[in-house]
Write a protein that holds these residues in place. Sequence first.
Motif, PDB file in Angstrom:
ATOM      1  N   GLY A  70       0.808  -1.214   0.000  1.00 28.50           N
ATOM      2  CA  GLY A  70       0.000   0.000   0.000  1.00 28.50           C
ATOM      3  C   GLY A  70       0.838   1.259   0.000  1.00 28.50           C
ATOM      4  N   VAL A  71       2.168   1.079  -0.033  1.00 21.29           N
ATOM      5  CA  VAL A  71       3.106   2.215  -0.001  1.00 21.29           C
ATOM      6  C   VAL A  71       3.852   2.290  -1.327  1.00 21.29           C
ATOM      7  N   SER A  72       4.088   3.498  -1.818  1.00 20.81           N
ATOM      8  CA  SER A  72       4.810   3.682  -3.085  1.00 20.81           C
ATOM      9  C   SER A  72       6.308   3.602  -2.852  1.00 20.81           C
ATOM     10  N   VAL A  73       6.794   2.384  -2.648  1.00 20.42           N
ATOM     11  CA  VAL A  73       8.238   2.199  -2.484  1.00 20.42           C
ATOM     12  C   VAL A  73       8.903   2.251  -3.857  1.00 20.42           C
ATOM     13  N   PRO A  74      10.190   2.574  -3.933  1.00 15.46           N
ATOM     14  CA  PRO A  74      10.882   2.632  -5.230  1.00 15.46           C
ATOM     15  C   PRO A  74      10.906   1.270  -5.913  1.00 15.46           C
ATOM     16  N   ARG A  75      10.612   1.244  -7.205  1.00 17.29           N
ATOM     17  CA  ARG A  75      10.664   0.002  -7.979  1.00 17.29           C
ATOM     18  C   ARG A  75      12.091  -0.534  -8.010  1.00 17.29           C
ATOM     19  N   LEU A  76      12.238  -1.823  -7.800  1.00 17.53           N
ATOM     20  CA  LEU A  76      13.569  -2.426  -7.720  1.00 17.53           C
ATOM     21  C   LEU A  76      14.242  -2.547  -9.083  1.00 17.53           C
ATOM     22  N   LYS A 121      17.516  -0.173 -15.151  1.00 22.18           N
ATOM     23  CA  LYS A 121      16.954   0.211 -16.447  1.00 22.18           C
ATOM     24  C   LYS A 121      17.355   1.640 -16.839  1.00 22.18           C
ATOM     25  N   THR A 122      17.658   2.465 -15.849  1.00 18.56           N
ATOM     26  CA  THR A 122      18.034   3.840 -16.167  1.00 18.56           C
ATOM     27  C   THR A 122      19.541   4.034 -16.288  1.00 18.56           C
ATOM     28  N   GLY A 148      21.532   1.572 -17.563  1.00 19.11           N
ATOM     29  CA  GLY A 148      22.002   0.759 -18.678  1.00 19.11           C
ATOM     30  C   GLY A 148      22.519  -0.612 -18.317  1.00 19.11           C
ATOM     31  N   THR A 149      22.443  -0.997 -17.046  1.00 17.91           N
ATOM     32  CA  THR A 149      22.974  -2.305 -16.660  1.00 17.91           C
ATOM     33  C   THR A 149      21.920  -3.410 -16.701  1.00 17.91           C
ATOM     34  N   ALA A 150      20.660  -3.069 -16.894  1.00 21.73           N
ATOM     35  CA  ALA A 150      19.608  -4.090 -16.966  1.00 21.73           C
ATOM     36  C   ALA A 150      19.860  -5.000 -18.162  1.00 21.73           C
ATOM     37  N   ARG A 151      19.595  -6.283 -17.968  1.00 21.92           N
ATOM     38  CA  ARG A 151      19.832  -7.230 -19.060  1.00 21.92           C
ATOM     39  C   ARG A 151      18.509  -7.839 -19.513  1.00 21.92           C
ATOM     40  N   TYR A 152      18.124  -7.464 -20.707  1.00 21.63           N
ATOM     41  CA  TYR A 152      16.967  -8.057 -21.363  1.00 21.63           C
ATOM     42  C   TYR A 152      17.454  -9.271 -22.165  1.00 21.63           C
ATOM     43  N   GLY A 153      16.518 -10.025 -22.698  1.00 27.09           N
ATOM     44  CA  GLY A 153      16.902 -11.182 -23.487  1.00 27.09           C
ATOM     45  C   GLY A 153      17.818 -10.817 -24.633  1.00 27.09           C
ATOM     46  N   ILE A 154      17.525  -9.698 -25.262  1.00 21.80           N
ATOM     47  CA  ILE A 154      18.281  -9.302 -26.452  1.00 21.80           C
ATOM     48  C   ILE A 154      19.695  -8.836 -26.104  1.00 21.80           C
TER      49      ILE A 154
END
Length: 604
Positions: A145-151, A156-157, A159-165
């Motif tokens: 019920g609290v707007s905690v920061p998305r993990l 994703k911002t 550039g280290t996030a790894r998508y399938g591609i």
Amino acid sequence: WVVIAPDGTITILYGGAEMGQGASTGLAQAMAEELGAKWSDIAVQNAPVSASWQTGAPWTTGGSSGITRHIAAMRTAGAQAREMLKAAAADAWGLTDTSTLIAIDSTVRNTYTGLSLPFAQLATAAAAKPVPASPTLLKTGQFVGVSVPRLDIPAKTNGTARYGIDVRLPNMVYAVVKNAPVLGGTLKSTPSVPAGATAVVNLGNACAVVSTNTWAAIMASKQLSASWTTPADATGNTSSTILSTAQNLMASGTGVVTAEGNPLAAATAMGAAPTLDQTYYVPYLAHAPMEVPNATVQPTYDALGVLKQLDIWISTQSPLGVKAAAAALVPAGVVINVHTTLLGGGLGRKIETDYAIHAVKTALGLKTPVKVIWPREEDISHDQYRPMALSRVRATIDPTTKLVTAWSNRIVSPSIAFQRGRLAASGVDSSAVECATIASGVPYVAANPAHAVEYIRHASSVWVGYWRSVGASINVFVVESAMDELAKAAGVDEYQFRRQHLLASSDPRAARFLNVLDAVATLGGWNTAVPAGRARGISLATCFGSVVGEVVEVSAPTAGAMTVHKVAVVVDCGNVVNPNAVEAQMQGGVAHRSEEHTSELQSH
């Protein structure tokens, strides 16, 4: 489901697909709340893909079930870990029970002595404790019920996030898929290797063009010379033929009545001249997620060249589905590891396994690690589309009460379930009538006996699939458009027309819809003056347990075009886990649907 490391990091294992909807963070909130963790200690990673991890709650992410289907299990796991940590602390302090102990801020605290021990220090001993079967759920509201920061946002911002591609493996080659130009076509023989390519792999209904990088493979695929078979029903897969067949079925096809309503009673009540007799048409729609279908596969062989293991890195909404599809392509006993990555959008497309099968077949043909990508042209032209539909609504209004006294909705549409062997030929596809029936839609006509929804299956062989909200994306448009046209015929404001029907409804859910309708009318300034050259529309929808109302302000600056100026949105989704995530979902949905309907308008 929870791993506590020596440095204090608490990793929550997530078995579903994180495709931007924030489900992994929402489930982590539920887990952390029961565990008594500090949010800054929390991290999320994908769980191993195996049947034992998914027992009782398959981690297929679809139907807006990412949180609703799994939050109870995650809460329970957090509470189990909390009690095990408390038991370990009791041992450390020589206590006979845990009655004075609480878990808070990633520590176990003794409320009597004030002493505390960090989770990291207790984790090894706690892991050896029995797992309590039915721990007490605290539901403190600390995180849910609290707007905690998305993990998932920091990676994703930066550039280290790894998508399938994004997956890269040593000695990997690259391939793009070239599907048969006609739906249902197959390769007559393996084509020769075009300039710029290093190999061509026959995939049966497609081929993979291989090169040293994706761009080279795409360029080489344009030079491919291949011979394809043409299925006997290919001539029927044209827009005009599919629509003509639907019109014939609408006129004379035998419909299957849903569990509610009576077509004869509806026809008798409305007579020969109903207030409204309108047929609506919606086309097939492609998913077109930002990240095209792709997978990277690494086969491992023993010294004798026998396949021992397959590792698959893939953006998928159905990791167990991918594992099962791969298992069908290799001998029994081959170890298959599916590594689920972040998804650059899914929308239902990545529940399917066709692109995974192509990648596995390509890797087995080459016997080397390979990244296989469907270029955007292949993605659009060989999708598993949102079904087309033809929907005829007939309704009659009482001239005195201005209420609908008879309602008939006849729907012609291909069946997703039938194509997958899950529906008898004479059955009603629940997805096809979703949000068209009283039970699944807005209860405007309550349990009016002069009410009927009929379904007629269109036998088109164009492959259809689950596309963001499935039947709701078709039937909400139809029902709400019909309500607007009926309001106009009755000479009643569209908002008030809907309001009158909800007030008159005997359905106990009507009050919830009325609250949303009134709130969105106020938010959207329904009763204020509309700027010159603009118009407003109002609509209600329900799907997967949520109720949504929107007021949209538009203009049509030129023929065949539409500009959306403002959208007011009210959503009642029941228990809110992360308010910011819900708001982002609604904003994304508005942007997505605005673009989609603009393109539909232009195409027609």
